[in-house]
Design a protein around this motif. Structure first.
Motif, PDB file in Angstrom:
ATOM      1  N   ASN A 276      36.625  26.557  33.935  1.00 19.93           N
ATOM      2  CA  ASN A 276      36.730  27.938  34.423  1.00 19.93           C
ATOM      3  C   ASN A 276      37.528  27.983  35.718  1.00 19.93           C
ATOM      4  O   ASN A 276      38.304  28.916  35.956  1.00 19.93           O
ATOM      5  CB  ASN A 276      35.345  28.531  34.666  1.00 19.93           C
ATOM      6  N   SER A 280      40.927  29.993  36.210  1.00 23.87           N
ATOM      7  CA  SER A 280      40.956  31.067  37.204  1.00 23.87           C
ATOM      8  C   SER A 280      42.100  30.883  38.196  1.00 23.87           C
ATOM      9  O   SER A 280      42.791  31.844  38.544  1.00 23.87           O
ATOM     10  CB  SER A 280      39.625  31.136  37.946  1.00 23.87           C
ATOM     11  N   PHE A 305      34.941  29.586  42.592  1.00 28.04           N
ATOM     12  CA  PHE A 305      34.920  29.466  41.134  1.00 28.04           C
ATOM     13  C   PHE A 305      33.502  29.669  40.600  1.00 28.04           C
ATOM     14  O   PHE A 305      33.310  30.296  39.559  1.00 28.04           O
ATOM     15  CB  PHE A 305      35.433  28.088  40.692  1.00 28.04           C
ATOM     16  N   TYR A 308      32.974  33.472  40.882  1.00 23.78           N
ATOM     17  CA  TYR A 308      33.908  34.312  40.117  1.00 23.78           C
ATOM     18  C   TYR A 308      33.670  34.202  38.616  1.00 23.78           C
ATOM     19  O   TYR A 308      33.728  35.205  37.901  1.00 23.78           O
ATOM     20  CB  TYR A 308      35.327  33.872  40.471  1.00 23.78           C
ATOM     21  N   GLU A 309      33.433  33.002  38.106  1.00 25.51           N
ATOM     22  CA  GLU A 309      33.113  32.785  36.692  1.00 25.51           C
ATOM     23  C   GLU A 309      31.876  31.896  36.632  1.00 25.51           C
ATOM     24  O   GLU A 309      31.938  30.700  36.375  1.00 25.51           O
ATOM     25  CB  GLU A 309      34.287  32.130  35.952  1.00 25.51           C
ATOM     26  N   LEU A 356      39.776  36.929  43.076  1.00 25.59           N
ATOM     27  CA  LEU A 356      39.565  35.521  43.398  1.00 25.59           C
ATOM     28  C   LEU A 356      40.101  35.249  44.793  1.00 25.59           C
ATOM     29  O   LEU A 356      41.258  35.514  45.089  1.00 25.59           O
ATOM     30  CB  LEU A 356      40.278  34.629  42.376  1.00 25.59           C
TER      31      LEU A 356
END
Length: 424
Positions: A276, A280, A305, A308-309, A356
């Protein structure tokens, strides 16, 4: 065209769960649709705005989306983790056999155990999985990453999931436990199946597959436990066997359960964090350039990260007493689904949350949970991902996505990519 709850549930092989629901707000949510698997955040945002403490009549559970609510419950002893999976399955018409291999191991998983038993188990693991033990793995992790990338260097491209993200955590786990390096190829398929056992809802055919793998892998682990009892080594398995907390050691079943927990929770989550993260950063060229220019940002990038995911999107609790949250009364015994991925995109906690920002400060995300159930393997997962992502970006300066449409795994719990083809 109208879509019934039953038809949606049948399509995913579950009697009923979070299918089309009509709320008092007039909004319908289908958290199991392929569109939501591909991008759950618009639905999370709508839920957070219109019904942040949401009662699902079909799932017979509450679902929370605001960061403040999720973080508070994660640290609140009035909420329990025990029985969450069994009760979730029973509500869906699936009863877990108490004598099955799955129940033998998951009833002792720290994920599903409250204090004081959780405190004792975690203390024993902490004595074995020390910061020094984790840090000592750094050179070996770097070597493993380099070896995996060496294999694809001449190809001009790779599938990040299959060539790096999947094999690396299994190789690290074998190293950590002192298992033969070549056995990592077997650990990963076992991890894929046993990892399904963490999901809040288990289909009957999946339960059967998990039970079969537990029997097969259990024989393997028990052989190595017996070898370590006779000849201890400098590895985590030996340390777990000898670790003591307040005069107590792990029982045989507790030790076996921990090994399966490491297998289930310590591989796929790291795979997802790594893959991920690479996806990203490639989707955000400004942040990619920023990280290339200043590699020292890799640690804060890993935190972003995670936010964000978020690799694990939901975790469960059960109320021990009647509790008011957001103007709603959560009754004793009612289950609560904490949508971590939604909380980590809450604009009340994170400025411009859908952007991000690898230098985001502060960044107190809840990807590893809070409170007593904070992920015991977080330092190792962070280190693995940082080494893997940093090395990929350093070795392949022309790294590019082969396609912009990602193929996400079709699961509500774990957010991860099925494939991630890149060229370099």
């Amino acid at each position: 065209m109208a879509v019934s709850a039953a038809s949606v549930a049948r399509a995913v092989g579950i009697p009923f769960l979070l299918s089309w629901e009509k709320l008092s707000t007039g909004v319908s949510y289908n958290l199991l649709s392929p569109k939501v698997y591909a991008n759950p955040y618009p639905v999370y945002n709508e839920m957070r705005t219109k019904d942040p403490v949401h009662w699902s009549e079909l799932a017979r559970a509450w679902f929370l989306t605001r960061y403040a609510d999720v973080a508070a419950i994660l640290k609140d002893s009035r909420f329990s983790v025990e029985g969450t999976q069994q009760k979730s399955n029973e509500r869906m018409g699936v009863k877990l056999d108490e004598n099955s291999p799955l129940r033998r191991i998951n009833r002792r998983w720290m994920l599903f155990v409250d204090p004081p038993d959780h405190t004792r188990l975690r203390g024993l693991v902490n004595r074995a999985l020390t910061p020094k033990a984790v840090e000592s793995l750094r050179p070996r992790i770097q070597q493993l990453v380099d070896e995996l990338l060496d294999k694809v260097q001449a190809n001009g491209g790779m599938d990040v999931v299959h060539d790096l993200g999947d094999p690396l955590p299994a190789k690290v786990l074998a190293q950590l436990l002192g298992l033969p390096a070549e056995d990592s190829a077997q650990l990963k398929p076992w991890a894929d199946v046993v990892g399904m056992g963490i999901d809040p809802i288990l289909r009957p055919e999946v339960i059967g597959r998990i039970n079969d793998v537990i029997l097969e892998a259990g024989d393997y682990f028990e052989r190595h436990i017996e070898l370590r009892r006779k000849n201890p080594g400098d590895d985590l398995l030996s340390s777990l066997i000898t670790a003591e907390e307040q005069g107590e050691r792990l029982s045989s079943d507790e030790l076996l359960s921990l090994l399966f927990l490491f297998l289930a929770a310590g591989t796929e989550t790291t795979t997802n964090l790594t893959c991920n993260g690479i996806y990203s950063i490639l989707q955000n060229p400004d942040q990619l350039e920023r990280l290339r220019h200043d590699p020292s940002l890799i640690d804060s990038a890993i935190e972003e990260f995670l936010r964000y995911e978020t690799p694990v999107q939901v975790t469960g609790r059960v109320a021990r007493e009647d509790i008011e949250i957001g103007g709603k009364i959560i009754r004793t015994g009612h289950p609560v689904g904490l949508l971590l991925g939604a909380a980590n995109r809450d604009p009340e906690q994170f400025a411009d949350p859908d952007r991000l920002d690898i230098g985001r400060t502060p960044n107190r995300h809840d990807a590893f949970s809070f409170g007593p159930h904070f992920c015991v393997g977080a330092p190792l997962g962070r280190m693995e991902a940082a080494i893997a992502i940093g090395t990929v970006l350093q070795r392949f300066p022309n790294l590019k996505l082969q396609r912009n449409e990602p193929h996400w795994r079709t699961t509500m719990n774990n957010r991860g990519l099925q494939t991630l083809p890149v060229t370099f």
